[in-house]
Design an enzyme around this catalytic site. Structure first.
Site, PDB file in Angstrom:
ATOM      1  CB  CYS A 100      -0.922   0.026   1.220  1.00 39.53           C
ATOM      2  SG  CYS A 100      -2.045  -1.361   1.248  1.00 39.53           S
TER       3      CYS A 100
ATOM      4  NE  ARG B 217      -2.603  -4.484  -3.014  1.00 37.71           N
ATOM      5  CZ  ARG B 217      -2.167  -3.821  -1.939  1.00 37.71           C
ATOM      6  NH1 ARG B 217      -2.394  -2.530  -1.831  1.00 37.71           N
ATOM      7  NH2 ARG B 217      -1.497  -4.428  -0.994  1.00 37.71           N
TER       8      ARG B 217
END
Lengths: 224, 58
Positions: A57, A134
Site C-alpha cells: 500500500c 485493491r
C-alpha cells in the site's frame, strides 16, 4: 483455504455495474467530510487499499502521488479509501512524507464502518474478511462508473495502466471511437463496427484503414 | 479561510469560488457545506453569500 462464514459473505454486497451511477456516499476523510457529489463535473479515481502502514500500500500511495499531477491535467481527482481511522491515515501519510519523501496531497476516506466499502464491493471475504482489496473505480463527471479494476492484496497496481485507461475513456467520449489492445495516446483508434450492410459498404469510402469490414482503424488528429 | 474571503462582497457559485481561489472544486463544495452548517455562509439556488456572522469574521 480459510472458510468464510455466511455472515461475512452477506456483508460483502454486490459489485457496482459499469455505466450505472456510482453509489453515493458521505464519508470522513483526511480533508474533511466529502460526498461523491462533491466531484460532479470532474473525473474521479476512487481506490481502496487494504491497510495503512503496510508495504505494498505504501508503494502504491507513492505511485498514485507521482501520477496525481498527470491526472489533474486530465481533470481527474484521486480519492483513497481503507477501513482505517482518519488518525491512522494522518499518521501514515506523515510517515510516508518523513521516511519516503513523498507528500500525499489527495484525500483518503476513513471507512471504519465499511459503509462505502460495502456499497462498492470492496470487501472480498476470500481475500480478507476485514480489509478492502485493491479496487480502482473510474467515475466520470456525471458520476457514472466507467471502469473497475480489482487486484488482490498481494499485487500492487500499475499506474501507467490507470493513466492509459483514463486516456482511453476520454478519447472514446470525445471521438466516439473504441481503443484496441495495448492502445496508447497517438495510436490509431478503432472505428465502431457497422450495424447495417449500408454502413459496412459506406465505410469502405471513408478512408479508414480496414483489415476487413468489421475491423477498421483511423488516426486521430495530432494531439487528440 | 480562502473560501470565506472569496465571498467578501460577492455572491458566487462553487465553480466561481474554485476559479477565484485556485482550490479544487471538490474541496470548495465540501468547504462551503461546512461553512453553511456553521452559519458563516448562506446559499440560494446554488449561489453562496456571506452571512452576518461570516461578514464579521472576514
Amino acid at each position: 483455504m480459510k472458510k468464510v462464514s455466511e455472515e461475512v459473505k452477506k456483508e460483502a454486497t454486490g459489485l457496482p455495474i459499469l455505466g450505472k451511477k456510482a453509489p453515493d456516499f458521505e464519508a470522513s476523510t483526511t480533508q474533511g467530510t466529502l460526498r461523491l457529489s462533491d466531484y460532479t463535473g470532474t473525473w474521479l479515481v476512487l481506490f481502496s487499499h487494504p491497510a495503512d502502514f503496510t508495504p505494498v500500500c505504501t508503494t502504491e500511495f507513492m505511485a498514485f502521488s507521482k501520477i496525481y499531477d498527470e491526472l489533474k491535467k486530465r481533470n481527474v481527482e484521486l480519492l483513497g479509501l481503507s477501513v482505517d481511522s482518519v488518525s491512522s491515515h494522518i499518521a501514515w501519510i506523515r510517515n510516508v512524507e518523513e521516511k519516503m519523501g513523498v507528500k500525499i496531497t489527495f484525500p483518503i476516506i476513513a471507512d471504519l464502518n465499511k459503509e462505502v466499502a460495502k456499497k462498492y464491493g470492496m470487501i472480498h471475504p476470500e481475500q480478507s474478511k476485514t480489509e478492502t482489496v485493491r479496487c480502482t473505480f473510474v467515475i466520470d463527471p456525471e458520476s457514472k462508473i466507467r471502469a473497475m479494476i480489482y487486484y488482490p492484496l498481494t499485487t500492487g497496481r500499475n499506474m501507467d495502466e490507470i493513466l492509459r485507461l483514463i486516456d482511453a475513456l476520454q478519447t472514446t467520449d470525445k471521438h466516439k471511437v473504441a481503443t484496441p489492445a495495448n492502445w496508447k495516446p497517438g495510436d490509431a483508434v478503432v472505428v465502431p463496427s457497422p450495424v447495417t450492410i449500408e454502413q459496412a459498404e459506406e465505410r469502405a469510402k471513408q478512408g479508414y484503414e480496414c483489415k476487413d469490414w468489421y475491423l477498421c482503424t483511423k488516426k486521430l488528429p495530432e494531439g487528440q | 479561510m480562502a473560501t470565506l474571503k472569496s465571498l467578501k462582497d460577492a455572491t458566487l457559485t462553487p465553480e466561481e469560488v474554485a476559479s477565484k481561489t485556485g482550490q479544487p472544486l471538490f474541496r470548495v463544495r465540501s468547504g462551503l457545506r461546512e461553512l453553511k452548517n456553521a452559519g458563516f455562509v448562506e446559499e440560494t439556488e446554488g449561489k453562496y453569500v456571506l452571512s452576518e456572522t461570516g461578514k464579521t469574521t472576514v
